[in-house]
Every structure is written in structure tokens, then in C-alpha cells.
Scaffold this motif. Structure first.
Motif, PDB file in Angstrom:
ATOM      1  N   LYS A 123     -12.582 -74.335 121.489  1.00 26.19           N
ATOM      2  CA  LYS A 123     -13.907 -73.853 121.097  1.00 26.19           C
ATOM      3  C   LYS A 123     -14.285 -72.584 121.860  1.00 26.19           C
ATOM      4  CE  LYS A 123     -16.451 -77.553 121.696  1.00 26.19           C
ATOM      5  NZ  LYS A 123     -17.691 -78.366 121.689  1.00 26.19           N
ATOM      6  N   TYR A 126     -12.304 -69.784 120.352  1.00 30.57           N
ATOM      7  CA  TYR A 126     -12.862 -69.477 119.029  1.00 30.57           C
ATOM      8  C   TYR A 126     -14.129 -68.623 119.173  1.00 30.57           C
ATOM      9  CZ  TYR A 126     -14.733 -70.144 114.318  1.00 30.57           C
ATOM     10  OH  TYR A 126     -15.238 -69.933 113.051  1.00 30.57           O
ATOM     11  N   ARG A 130     -14.934 -64.871 117.696  1.00 36.78           N
ATOM     12  CA  ARG A 130     -16.106 -64.570 116.881  1.00 36.78           C
ATOM     13  C   ARG A 130     -16.980 -63.478 117.495  1.00 36.78           C
ATOM     14  NH1 ARG A 130     -14.309 -65.116 112.434  1.00 36.78           N
ATOM     15  NH2 ARG A 130     -14.244 -67.139 111.399  1.00 36.78           N
ATOM     16  N   VAL A 138     -10.333 -67.151 110.300  1.00 35.19           N
ATOM     17  CA  VAL A 138      -9.622 -67.657 111.475  1.00 35.19           C
ATOM     18  C   VAL A 138      -9.029 -69.011 111.114  1.00 35.19           C
ATOM     19  CG1 VAL A 138      -9.801 -68.414 113.881  1.00 35.19           C
ATOM     20  CG2 VAL A 138     -11.143 -66.453 113.095  1.00 35.19           C
ATOM     21  N   TYR A 140      -6.345 -72.319 112.248  1.00 32.74           N
ATOM     22  CA  TYR A 140      -5.658 -73.028 113.334  1.00 32.74           C
ATOM     23  C   TYR A 140      -4.573 -73.908 112.741  1.00 32.74           C
ATOM     24  CZ  TYR A 140      -4.771 -76.079 117.327  1.00 32.74           C
ATOM     25  OH  TYR A 140      -4.159 -76.772 118.366  1.00 32.74           O
ATOM     26  N   MET A 167     -13.343 -76.947 112.506  1.00 30.59           N
ATOM     27  CA  MET A 167     -13.049 -75.833 111.607  1.00 30.59           C
ATOM     28  C   MET A 167     -13.651 -76.048 110.223  1.00 30.59           C
ATOM     29  SD  MET A 167     -11.427 -73.585 113.418  1.00 30.59           S
ATOM     30  CE  MET A 167     -10.260 -72.500 112.594  1.00 30.59           C
ATOM     31  N   LYS A 170     -17.136 -74.635 110.001  1.00 30.10           N
ATOM     32  CA  LYS A 170     -17.337 -73.221 110.270  1.00 30.10           C
ATOM     33  C   LYS A 170     -17.022 -72.366 109.038  1.00 30.10           C
ATOM     34  CE  LYS A 170     -18.416 -73.764 114.596  1.00 30.10           C
ATOM     35  NZ  LYS A 170     -19.775 -73.436 115.082  1.00 30.10           N
ATOM     36  N   ALA A 173     -13.197 -70.265 108.210  1.00 32.13           N
ATOM     37  CA  ALA A 173     -12.301 -70.949 109.147  1.00 32.13           C
ATOM     38  C   ALA A 173     -11.546 -72.037 108.396  1.00 32.13           C
ATOM     39  CB  ALA A 173     -13.094 -71.548 110.304  1.00 32.13           C
TER      40      ALA A 173
END
Length: 218
Positions: A123, A126, A130, A138, A140, A167, A170, A173
Motif C-alpha cells: 500500500k 502504491y 499514485r 497500475v 499487481y 486493487m 481502486k 488498478a
């Protein structure tokens, strides 16, 4: 003459001490800087950041010939290291997408870590992405279940679940699950996809990653 010799010895010892005091992966980061100076990064690439599963994917561009990819994986790195070097691996580039593979080595370095602790590292990274790139996609890639680290699978699975949920909430994401695609008919990780160390992958493993990743690439 004696003073000159003493100064030379001092400088040599100082250089050795300085090298020993450098943080982990310092040289790898310097190599990225050298590469960027020799070949200035193209605009709007897909930027790969993470650990050795990316580092060893040296021919990744051949798997995605219609994409511009910059690979900035450095072997052995953890999410802690991505945070530590966030400026160096994010700021020089103007990517249209960032893809992360990291997390295995956090637990490998310290098996007492809890999934929520590694999730918090993610986090934090991330948030750093951002701050520099508010709107780009983005992604993962889930922590793979490497056979050599079977004792850590429960932590891997729990961390994957936390990051997946994060994710999904978001914008721009995505969570890319490669674990299921790497399973055989018996539902277990295919050992034949791995090199002898049972940690790093053969080209067959990367072929699976390519198929899973393709729909997510911008």
C-alpha cells in the motif's frame, strides 16, 4: 613519499568502507541510471518493477513485440526495497502503465512477517506510485507459489487476497492472478515450469504469464 602512501592507503580503506556501507541493491540501481544515460527511456512505456521473476525475464520484449517495455526488476528485492528506491525506479520514467511483481522475498527474508505487514508495504508503494502517476493503470501480479518456498505459501495466499481486495477497490488498478494458470490438472503448482532451484521460471512459465497478462496490457 610517506604522506602520499598514507593518503593512498586511507583512500583505499575509505573506499572499501563506503562500499560495505552501501544499502542493498545500490549497484543495481546505479546500473539502471547508467543505462538511462546511455539510452534515454522512451515515453509511454509499460514499466515493470519488482524482483527476480522480472529480472530474469530478460527477453520480455520478445513476448510482447507490439509493446514498449522497460524492465526495472532487480533480483532479490522486496516491497521494502521498492519503497526504499521508489524515486530511482519511478521518477525517471513517464509510463503509460506500471506492473508490479514483488512480495515473495519479503517473507523469504523474514518468515515471521504477517501478511498484513507485507500488504502495508505494498500500500505504501502504491501510494508513492499514485503521487507521481495519479491516473495511469497500475497492475499487481499475484505472488507465485514457488515450490522451493512451499512453507511460505499460506503467507503468499493471504497476502494475495489482501492485495486483490485492495486493487479491486481502486480506479485504474488491476490484480493479475497467475497462480491458477500455473497449476496442473491436480490443482497444484506445476514443478516443470521451474528451473532446478524451484524458484525461478523456465520459458514455459513465462509463456503462461504472457497469456494471462496480455489482456491487461495497455
Amino acid at each position: 613519499m610517506k604522506k602520499s602512501l598514507s593518503l593512498f592507503i586511507f583512500l583505499c580503506l575509505f573506499g572499501v568502507a563506503s562500499a560495505q556501507n552501501r544499502p542493498a541493491f545500490w549497484q543495481e540501481i546505479q546500473d539502471f541510471k547508467t543505462e538511462n544515460e546511455a539510452n534515454p527511456p522512451q515515453k509511454n512505456p509499460i514499466l515493470l518493477v519488482g524482483s527476480s521473476s522480472f529480472t530474469m525475464w530478460k527477453d520480455v520484449a520478445a513476448y510482447f513485440p507490439d509493446k514498449t517495455i522497460i524492465n526495472r526488476g532487480f533480483g532479490g528485492s522486496s516491497l521494502y526495497d521498492l519503497n526504499f528506491y521508489s524515486e530511482e525506479i519511478l521518477k525517471p520514467y513517464a509510463p503509460k502503465q506500471i506492473i508490479i511483481y514483488c512480495g515473495e522475498n519479503d517473507f523469504a527474508a523474514d518468515a515471521t512477517l504477517r501478511p498484513d505487514q507485507v500488504f502495508n508495504r505494498f500500500k505504501h508503494f502504491y501510494a508513492k506510485i499514485r503521487k507521481q502517476h495519479p491516473k495511469i493503470p497500475v497492475d499487481y501480479i499475484s505472488i507465485k507459489l514457488s515450490p522451493s518456498r512451499e512453507n511460505l505459501w499460506p503467507q503468499f495466499i493471504a497476502t494475495n487476497a489482501l492485495i486483490k481486495k485492495f486493487m479491486e477497490r481502486k480506479p485504474n488498478a488491476e490484480y493479475i492472478d497467475i497462480t491458477k494458470a500455473m497449476n496442473g490438472a491436480d490443482g497444484k503448482t506445476r514443478r516443470d515450469l521451474f528451473l532446478e532451484d524451484m524458484l525461478h521460471m523456465k520459458p514455459e512459465g513465462y509463456e503462461i504469464w504472457k497469456k494471462v497478462m496480455n489482456p491487461y496490457l495497455k
